[in-house]
Design an enzyme around this catalytic site. Structure first.
Site, short mmCIF file in Angstrom:
data_model
loop_
_atom_site.label_atom_id
_atom_site.label_comp_id
_atom_site.label_asym_id
_atom_site.label_seq_id
_atom_site.Cartn_x
_atom_site.Cartn_y
_atom_site.Cartn_z
N GLY A 1 0.64 -1.24 -0.16
CA GLY A 1 -0.31 0.12 -0.31
C GLY A 1 0.90 1.41 0.03
O GLY A 1 1.93 1.18 0.49
N GLN B 1 3.15 9.77 1.79
CA GLN B 1 3.59 9.01 1.30
C GLN B 1 4.81 9.36 0.56
O GLN B 1 5.70 9.13 0.17
CB GLN B 1 3.59 8.09 1.34
CG GLN B 1 3.25 6.64 3.37
CD GLN B 1 3.52 5.92 2.61
OE1 GLN B 1 2.14 5.13 2.60
NE2 GLN B 1 4.59 4.82 3.00
N CYS C 1 7.24 -0.70 6.93
CA CYS C 1 6.72 0.93 6.23
C CYS C 1 8.12 1.63 5.07
O CYS C 1 9.13 1.34 5.57
CB CYS C 1 5.61 1.93 7.54
SG CYS C 1 5.45 3.47 6.88
N LEU C 2 7.54 1.58 3.59
CA LEU C 2 7.98 2.44 3.24
C LEU C 2 8.97 3.31 3.55
O LEU C 2 9.57 3.93 3.00
CB LEU C 2 7.02 3.59 2.28
CG LEU C 2 7.13 1.38 0.90
CD1 LEU C 2 5.88 1.73 -0.04
CD2 LEU C 2 7.62 0.19 0.68
N HIS D 1 -2.85 0.59 8.22
CA HIS D 1 -1.83 0.98 8.46
C HIS D 1 -1.96 2.10 6.90
O HIS D 1 -1.86 3.65 7.36
CB HIS D 1 -1.15 -0.21 7.55
CG HIS D 1 0.71 0.53 6.63
ND1 HIS D 1 2.06 -0.01 7.82
CD2 HIS D 1 0.72 0.94 6.49
CE1 HIS D 1 2.84 0.31 7.37
NE2 HIS D 1 2.54 1.21 6.52
N GLU D 2 -3.08 1.72 5.83
CA GLU D 2 -2.82 2.90 5.79
C GLU D 2 -3.90 4.07 5.56
O GLU D 2 -3.53 5.86 6.00
CB GLU D 2 -2.88 3.17 3.86
CG GLU D 2 -2.02 1.48 3.58
CD GLU D 2 -0.71 2.17 3.21
OE1 GLU D 2 -0.44 3.05 2.73
OE2 GLU D 2 -0.02 1.31 3.17
N HIS E 1 -1.97 6.43 8.40
CA HIS E 1 -1.27 7.07 7.68
C HIS E 1 -1.91 8.76 7.13
O HIS E 1 -1.86 9.20 7.31
CB HIS E 1 -0.88 6.58 6.18
CG HIS E 1 0.57 6.06 6.19
ND1 HIS E 1 2.20 6.48 6.61
CD2 HIS E 1 1.23 4.81 6.06
CE1 HIS E 1 2.47 5.59 6.72
NE2 HIS E 1 2.42 5.02 6.44
#
Length: 163
Positions: A46, A51, A89-90, A131-132, A135
């Site tokens: 995702g 991000q 996480c990216l 998670h998204e 963010h």
């Protein structure tokens, strides 16, 4: 087709609550395409708009080859007992920690035509939805860690070559 650079932990856009998409226009359409292009890279489940530096409520997902997006997602349901789930996480490259996540989650939002979209599932999809949406609420998964694990993770962040 644009793969956008991922903003890293410490960037203020990752700490801000994202604004709702008020009007679907060419800018929002381009953002969605960038989110889709960016999430297609291997190893990505995702990507939230913050991000890639855009503070609006949108994210893309890539779960078991199912790639899509949602605008103005709201986490409307979680169920089961939170379980420690391996998570990375990216925006926090190289770190992986058990994070408490519900085994089932549901988000509701819209698509580019204004139609309702419902994403619901278990396992990796449930984890990605939580998670998204975190963010979009200005939260990085490190904030969900227990205090001792978070201390370790923050030390790892400070010692990383990207921070």
């Amino acid at each position: 087709m644009t793969v956008r650079a991922i903003r890293l932990f410490g960037d203020p856009v990752l700490r801000a609550v994202a604004s709702p998409v008020e009007q679907i226009d060419d800018g929002v359409r381009a953002l969605v395409q960038d989110l889709l292009d960016t999430v297609e890279l291997p190893g990505r489940a995702g990507v939230a708009a913050p991000q890639i530096g855009v503070g609006v409520r949108a994210f893309s997902y890539n779960i078991d080859g199912d790639i899509g997006y949602i605008l103005n997602p709201e986490l409307v349901e979680v169920s089961g007992e939170p379980q420690p789930t391996g998570e990375g996480c990216l925006s926090v490259p190289g770190l992986w920690h058990d994070t408490p996540r519900y085994p089932h989650a549901k988000v509701v939002g819209i698509d580019l035509d204004g139609n309702e979209v419902v994403l619901e599932g278990d396992g990796l999809l449930a984890q990605a939805l939580q998670h998204e949406t975190d963010h979009l609420d200005g939260m990085v998964y490190l904030q969900r860690l227990d205090p001792e694990t978070r201390r370790v993770a923050m030390r790892q962040v400070r010692e990383s070559d990207w921070f």
